[in-house]
Scaffold this active site. Sequence first.
Site, PDB file in Angstrom:
ATOM      1  N   GLY A  67       0.816  -1.210   0.000  1.00 44.34           N
ATOM      2  CA  GLY A  67       0.000   0.000   0.000  1.00 44.34           C
ATOM      3  C   GLY A  67       0.846   1.254   0.000  1.00 44.34           C
ATOM      4  N   MET A  86      -1.030 -15.985  22.280  1.00 43.96           N
ATOM      5  CA  MET A  86      -0.169 -14.802  22.301  1.00 43.96           C
ATOM      6  C   MET A  86      -0.955 -13.544  22.679  1.00 43.96           C
ATOM      7  SD  MET A  86       2.610 -15.157  19.215  1.00 43.96           S
ATOM      8  CE  MET A  86       4.172 -15.970  19.548  1.00 43.96           C
ATOM      9  N   ASP A 109      -0.937  -8.832  18.482  1.00 38.53           N
ATOM     10  CA  ASP A 109      -1.356  -8.663  19.876  1.00 38.53           C
ATOM     11  C   ASP A 109      -2.522  -7.695  20.047  1.00 38.53           C
ATOM     12  OD1 ASP A 109       0.702 -10.382  20.600  1.00 38.53           O
ATOM     13  OD2 ASP A 109       2.120  -8.749  20.923  1.00 38.53           O
ATOM     14  N   ARG A 169     -10.702 -29.041  20.834  1.00 38.55           N
ATOM     15  CA  ARG A 169     -11.971 -29.455  21.446  1.00 38.55           C
ATOM     16  C   ARG A 169     -12.384 -30.839  20.942  1.00 38.55           C
ATOM     17  NH1 ARG A 169     -15.590 -27.162  24.495  1.00 38.55           N
ATOM     18  NH2 ARG A 169     -14.797 -25.039  24.213  1.00 38.55           N
TER      19      ARG A 169
END
Length: 324
Positions: free
Chosen positions: A26, A174, A132, A159
């Site tokens: 960009g 994280m 983060d 799961r």
Amino acid sequence: MAKQIKKIAVLTSGGDAPGMNAAIRGVVRAALNEGLEVYGVQDGYYGLYTDRVIPLDRRSVSETINRGGTFLGSARFPQFKDPDVRKKSVETLKKYDIDALVVIGGDGSYMGAKLITEEFGYPCIGIPGTIDNDIVGTDYTIGYQTALETAVEAIDRLRDTSTSHQRISIVEIMGRHCGDLTISAALASGCEYIIVPEKGLDKESLMRNIEDGFNKGKRHAIIAITELMTDVQALAKEIEDRFGHETRATVLGHIQRGGAPCPFDRILASRMGVYAVDLLLQGHGGRCIGIKNENLVHHDIIDAINNMRRPFKEELFEAARKLF
């Protein structure tokens, strides 16, 4: 009157994040379309210090929007705290007659841009690139949404096996000192308990919650915890010793940083890259970019680091907690 911008450089610094390449693209294409020359600094501030500067053109960023990581490379360079190191790094910019610098990274990267702005009056624009989501002044950082998808997919898979074996699973996610990624991943994947830095680790509360789940007929549980809070292997042993229930800890680790960026991150990164060039051409420097309510915004980078505080996602946390 602001100096006319003719040449700019772009670097990526700190931990990599999916979408960094889209942000570089960009910046490069927007700048070239404005008649500017563009340079890339390889390996972050270390590359600035060691003169690892290369010219970039349209072909340099061709076919990069969908690639993870950063083709310019990144590095942690704590030596940049040394004033002599910064002075030499700025000399590199002067060597190529570079008028402004775009920095893509997290809060450590912003600190480097802040120091260059304060000490040398160099126009720097910060673009938030970190999984983060811990940068102030923006709802989302580049890479966060992709990392969220990666974490949710991993928890969904855990799961499956946890259900099959009636196992308790602890998943370390994280985020450093920010619980955004953990909360969102846990809410999206139906985790039974969430532990984040903003709330701390209350082991007795955790044990009660697990026991309540067993009393309600649950045969397995997923616990999501943000990294750096505790030794998850030791925590797994404590839980297993307490309940006699097989408990395993999984650290997702750096897999969360990899992979092709999701469409959201590609779009966000592209918009921010274009906006960075617009700000420089308008005479702005020492700014950091964010997105608020779908609109791009910019803040004073010094104020952002020194004074702004990132709000905790209390509503998301409470929603997830009520679904335990």
